[in-house]
Design a protein around this motif. Sequence first.
Motif, PDB file in Angstrom:
ATOM      1  N   ARG A 431       0.866  -1.183   0.000  1.00 18.69           N
ATOM      2  CA  ARG A 431       0.000   0.000   0.000  1.00 18.69           C
ATOM      3  C   ARG A 431       0.902   1.233   0.000  1.00 18.69           C
ATOM      4  NH1 ARG A 431      -3.713  -2.858   4.493  1.00 18.69           N
ATOM      5  NH2 ARG A 431      -5.274  -3.772   3.126  1.00 18.69           N
ATOM      6  N   TRP A 432       1.267   1.652  -1.184  1.00 20.76           N
ATOM      7  CA  TRP A 432       2.252   2.720  -1.328  1.00 20.76           C
ATOM      8  C   TRP A 432       1.755   4.051  -0.779  1.00 20.76           C
ATOM      9  CZ3 TRP A 432       6.920   1.217  -1.915  1.00 20.76           C
ATOM     10  CH2 TRP A 432       7.213   0.043  -2.627  1.00 20.76           C
ATOM     11  N   ASP A 433       0.444   4.231  -0.668  1.00 22.41           N
ATOM     12  CA  ASP A 433      -0.071   5.488  -0.123  1.00 22.41           C
ATOM     13  C   ASP A 433       0.282   5.658   1.352  1.00 22.41           C
ATOM     14  OD1 ASP A 433      -1.948   3.236   0.117  1.00 22.41           O
ATOM     15  OD2 ASP A 433      -3.199   4.649   1.204  1.00 22.41           O
ATOM     16  N   LYS A 434       0.632   4.549   2.031  1.00 22.78           N
ATOM     17  CA  LYS A 434       0.993   4.642   3.441  1.00 22.78           C
ATOM     18  C   LYS A 434       2.485   4.925   3.642  1.00 22.78           C
ATOM     19  CE  LYS A 434      -0.769   2.521   6.696  1.00 22.78           C
ATOM     20  NZ  LYS A 434      -1.249   1.633   7.788  1.00 22.78           N
ATOM     21  N   VAL A 435       3.265   4.758   2.601  1.00 25.73           N
ATOM     22  CA  VAL A 435       4.717   4.883   2.727  1.00 25.73           C
ATOM     23  C   VAL A 435       5.110   6.341   2.510  1.00 25.73           C
ATOM     24  CG1 VAL A 435       6.950   4.070   1.920  1.00 25.73           C
ATOM     25  CG2 VAL A 435       4.971   2.541   1.859  1.00 25.73           C
ATOM     26  N   GLU A 436       5.749   6.932   3.514  1.00 22.30           N
ATOM     27  CA  GLU A 436       6.157   8.331   3.409  1.00 22.30           C
ATOM     28  C   GLU A 436       7.621   8.415   2.981  1.00 22.30           C
ATOM     29  OE1 GLU A 436       5.113  10.051   7.161  1.00 22.30           O
ATOM     30  OE2 GLU A 436       2.948   9.880   6.772  1.00 22.30           O
ATOM     31  N   GLY A 437       8.275   9.508   3.326  1.00 25.89           N
ATOM     32  CA  GLY A 437       9.615   9.765   2.817  1.00 25.89           C
ATOM     33  C   GLY A 437      10.697   8.949   3.499  1.00 25.89           C
ATOM     34  N   ASP A 438      10.668   7.650   3.342  1.00 27.19           N
ATOM     35  CA  ASP A 438      11.706   6.774   3.894  1.00 27.19           C
ATOM     36  C   ASP A 438      12.232   5.926   2.740  1.00 27.19           C
ATOM     37  OD1 ASP A 438      13.227   4.824   5.154  1.00 27.19           O
ATOM     38  OD2 ASP A 438      11.905   4.664   6.877  1.00 27.19           O
ATOM     39  N   PRO A 439      13.309   6.365   2.090  1.00 24.85           N
ATOM     40  CA  PRO A 439      13.767   5.674   0.876  1.00 24.85           C
ATOM     41  C   PRO A 439      14.199   4.235   1.128  1.00 24.85           C
ATOM     42  CG  PRO A 439      15.365   7.325   1.602  1.00 24.85           C
ATOM     43  CD  PRO A 439      14.129   7.552   2.398  1.00 24.85           C
ATOM     44  N   ILE A 440      14.758   3.953   2.303  1.00 24.85           N
ATOM     45  CA  ILE A 440      15.191   2.581   2.583  1.00 24.85           C
ATOM     46  C   ILE A 440      13.970   1.672   2.738  1.00 24.85           C
ATOM     47  CG2 ILE A 440      16.517   1.101   4.113  1.00 24.85           C
ATOM     48  CD1 ILE A 440      18.156   3.133   2.518  1.00 24.85           C
ATOM     49  N   LEU A 441      12.936   2.161   3.434  1.00 26.56           N
ATOM     50  CA  LEU A 441      11.715   1.367   3.559  1.00 26.56           C
ATOM     51  C   LEU A 441      11.097   1.109   2.191  1.00 26.56           C
ATOM     52  CD1 LEU A 441       9.553   0.020   5.302  1.00 26.56           C
ATOM     53  CD2 LEU A 441       8.414   2.248   5.484  1.00 26.56           C
ATOM     54  N   LYS A 442      11.056   2.147   1.351  1.00 27.25           N
ATOM     55  CA  LYS A 442      10.506   1.969  -0.001  1.00 27.25           C
ATOM     56  C   LYS A 442      11.264   0.889  -0.759  1.00 27.25           C
ATOM     57  CE  LYS A 442       8.776   6.701  -0.569  1.00 27.25           C
ATOM     58  NZ  LYS A 442       8.930   7.979  -1.325  1.00 27.25           N
ATOM     59  N   LEU A 443      12.595   0.905  -0.631  1.00 28.13           N
ATOM     60  CA  LEU A 443      13.405  -0.095  -1.327  1.00 28.13           C
ATOM     61  C   LEU A 443      13.083  -1.497  -0.840  1.00 28.13           C
ATOM     62  CD1 LEU A 443      15.744  -0.880  -3.208  1.00 28.13           C
ATOM     63  CD2 LEU A 443      17.317  -0.447  -1.291  1.00 28.13           C
ATOM     64  N   GLU A 444      13.010  -1.670   0.482  1.00 25.31           N
ATOM     65  CA  GLU A 444      12.766  -3.002   1.031  1.00 25.31           C
ATOM     66  C   GLU A 444      11.353  -3.490   0.706  1.00 25.31           C
ATOM     67  OE1 GLU A 444      15.143  -4.939   2.346  1.00 25.31           O
ATOM     68  OE2 GLU A 444      16.430  -3.269   1.755  1.00 25.31           O
ATOM     69  N   LEU A 445      10.369  -2.581   0.760  1.00 27.72           N
ATOM     70  CA  LEU A 445       9.001  -2.988   0.426  1.00 27.72           C
ATOM     71  C   LEU A 445       8.859  -3.338  -1.046  1.00 27.72           C
ATOM     72  CD1 LEU A 445       6.882  -0.454   2.537  1.00 27.72           C
ATOM     73  CD2 LEU A 445       7.086  -2.921   2.906  1.00 27.72           C
ATOM     74  N   SER A 446       9.621  -2.649  -1.901  1.00 23.04           N
ATOM     75  CA  SER A 446       9.534  -2.949  -3.339  1.00 23.04           C
ATOM     76  C   SER A 446       9.940  -4.388  -3.637  1.00 23.04           C
ATOM     77  CB  SER A 446      10.407  -1.980  -4.135  1.00 23.04           C
ATOM     78  OG  SER A 446      11.785  -2.222  -3.903  1.00 23.04           O
ATOM     79  N   LYS A 447      10.776  -4.963  -2.766  1.00 23.40           N
ATOM     80  CA  LYS A 447      11.241  -6.339  -2.972  1.00 23.40           C
ATOM     81  C   LYS A 447      10.148  -7.367  -2.689  1.00 23.40           C
ATOM     82  CE  LYS A 447      15.983  -5.125  -1.588  1.00 23.40           C
ATOM     83  NZ  LYS A 447      17.056  -5.350  -0.586  1.00 23.40           N
ATOM     84  N   ILE A 448       9.119  -6.958  -1.921  1.00 22.23           N
ATOM     85  CA  ILE A 448       8.052  -7.913  -1.582  1.00 22.23           C
ATOM     86  C   ILE A 448       6.713  -7.493  -2.189  1.00 22.23           C
ATOM     87  CG2 ILE A 448       9.187  -8.703   0.528  1.00 22.23           C
ATOM     88  CD1 ILE A 448       7.313  -6.882   2.122  1.00 22.23           C
ATOM     89  N   ASP A 449       6.737  -6.581  -3.152  1.00 24.82           N
ATOM     90  CA  ASP A 449       5.504  -6.140  -3.809  1.00 24.82           C
ATOM     91  C   ASP A 449       5.184  -7.041  -4.998  1.00 24.82           C
ATOM     92  OD1 ASP A 449       3.298  -4.565  -4.364  1.00 24.82           O
ATOM     93  OD2 ASP A 449       4.428  -3.159  -5.606  1.00 24.82           O
ATOM     94  N   ASP A 450       3.910  -7.417  -5.130  1.00 27.47           N
ATOM     95  CA  ASP A 450       3.434  -8.253  -6.240  1.00 27.47           C
ATOM     96  C   ASP A 450       4.202  -9.568  -6.330  1.00 27.47           C
ATOM     97  OD1 ASP A 450       1.729  -8.876  -8.336  1.00 27.47           O
ATOM     98  OD2 ASP A 450       3.041  -7.982  -9.847  1.00 27.47           O
ATOM     99  N   VAL A 451       4.320 -10.225  -5.173  1.00 27.87           N
ATOM    100  CA  VAL A 451       4.987 -11.528  -5.088  1.00 27.87           C
ATOM    101  C   VAL A 451       3.937 -12.601  -4.857  1.00 27.87           C
ATOM    102  CG1 VAL A 451       6.576 -12.941  -3.715  1.00 27.87           C
ATOM    103  CG2 VAL A 451       7.138 -10.545  -4.210  1.00 27.87           C
TER     104      VAL A 451
END
Length: 474
Positions: A431-451
Amino acid sequence: MAQRNDGTEVPHSEALQQWAAVAYEELKRVAGTYNKVISYAGLRTVLHEETGLTTGMLMQNWIGGVLEIAAQRAADANEPPLTSLCVRGDGTIGDGYMRAPKAVAPSSTSDVEQLAAEHRLLCYAAFATDMPADGGTPMLPPEVALRRRAQGADAASDAWLDELIATGELSARDPIPFRTHLEVAKLFGRSYKGHQTATFQLDESTEVWFPKMYPNGDWRNTLSDDGEVITMQHIQGGKYGGVMETDPIREYVITFGHAKPAAGPRFYTFLGVFEGAPQLSDRTRWVHQRVADTVYFDGEGDFSFSPNRSRPVQDDQVAEAADTDPQMVVTFQKQLDARSYAVEDKHSTAKSRGSAQAVFAKAVKNNYGWECAVTGIKTRAFLVASHIVPWSEDQQIRLDPSNGICLSTFVDRAFDAGFLSITPEGRTAVRWDKVEGDPILKLELSKIDDVEVFRPPTAPPDPAKLARRLELGY
C-alpha cells in the motif's frame, strides 16, 4: 564551525542553511497534528540527526539563526508562521518572535504568547489532518496556561474549571493543564480534601488514572508516538509491583498523564480513554489501547465516552515471545488436533495467548517447512506465524492453521501495520499510499511487492479469510 560525524569541519553559514532546510520540513510535520509543538531542544536533536552536523556552540547562539531562515522560507511561500510551533522548555515563545518574518498581516496584540497561539492555529489549519470540526481554538502551551492562571486576578478561583465543566467535554487534542487530582475529580462530580493514589473509581468498569509519563522509581509508563497505546512496566525495587501480581488489568481508564516539563510546575493533561489489553499484557507489563479521544461529563457525576475498537493492536511476534503454560499448551494442542480452533476471550490471558500462539505457530511453521512464504527466509529466529484474520476479530479461528501464514519478521510487521496486503488470489500488494519519505523502507518494500505467496499442501491460507481481512480494513 560545525562538524560532520566523521570529524570534518563545515562552515557555520553552510551548517545554518542545512539545519534550516530540515527545520522547515520538521515544523511542517509538527503542524500536521493539531495543538502539537516542538521544543528548541527537540528540534536541535532532529537537526543534528537528520544532517549529521553538530556544533559545540550553545544552542541559544545558533538556533535563532536557523529559525529565522526557516521563517523567511515560510513567508516567501506565503505559508503561515511555522516557527510559532517551536517553543522554549517552559512553553514560551520568547519576545524575539515578534520580529520573525511572517506572511500574515501584522497584529495589534502586544501579547507575544497569544500571537504565537493564533499563528499556530493558522499552521494547523493549513497542515493538520486532525482538525476539530469547529476549526479549533488558539491554545497556549500548558506550562504557559498554568502560569497565567496562577498570576491572574482570579487565581484563587476555579472559574476556568467551571467554564470547562460547562462545555461538558474534553478532548485529548486540547492541552488543558490540571494542577492536581482534585481539579480533575471535579469534572466527574467528585470532591476530595486530598488525593494521592494513582486512580479513583467511577463505576465498576471505569477508573480515572494519573500515570507519571516520565522516569520515576516505581513505573516506566510510555505512550506510543501516535498516542494510541500506553505501556506500563513496574521498576524492579519500586513500590506497588504487587498490583500486577494480584489485580486484573483495568478495564477502562480515563487517563490524565502527569508531565514533568524542563521548566515550570508539573501538571496533568488528558490523554484519552484507554482499555486494558490482557492478551498483550503479563505480570511485568500492562498494555492499554486508546478507545476514545474525548470524554463527556457534567460535573455532577454523569460521564460517558464512545469506545472505538476499529483497529486494535495486533502483534503475533509479541505473542510468540510471551510466557506459556505447559498444561495450556497440551490442551490447545489437543483442540487443534481435534480441529477445534476456538479460544474464548474469557480464557484469553497473557499466558493463554502465549500458549495458544505457541501451538498455532508450530502448526503453521511446520506446514510451511519453516520458510517465509514471501521471501523464502529459513532462519528460525526471523520467522513468525501471522494471523490472517487478526486474533481480536474472531475467537472461533484463533488456532486454525488455514488462518495463518509463515512470514519473516519484517514481512509480518508490514502485514500487521497495514503496509502490505495479501489478495485472496495469493499475491502481495504494498500500500504505497501509506509509505512516506523513507527511501530505505521503499526499497525493502519494493522487494516484496506483487509476489506470489507460497501455498503449502497442508492448510494453505484460506482465500475467504484473506478476503475477510481486507473487508475488515486491515
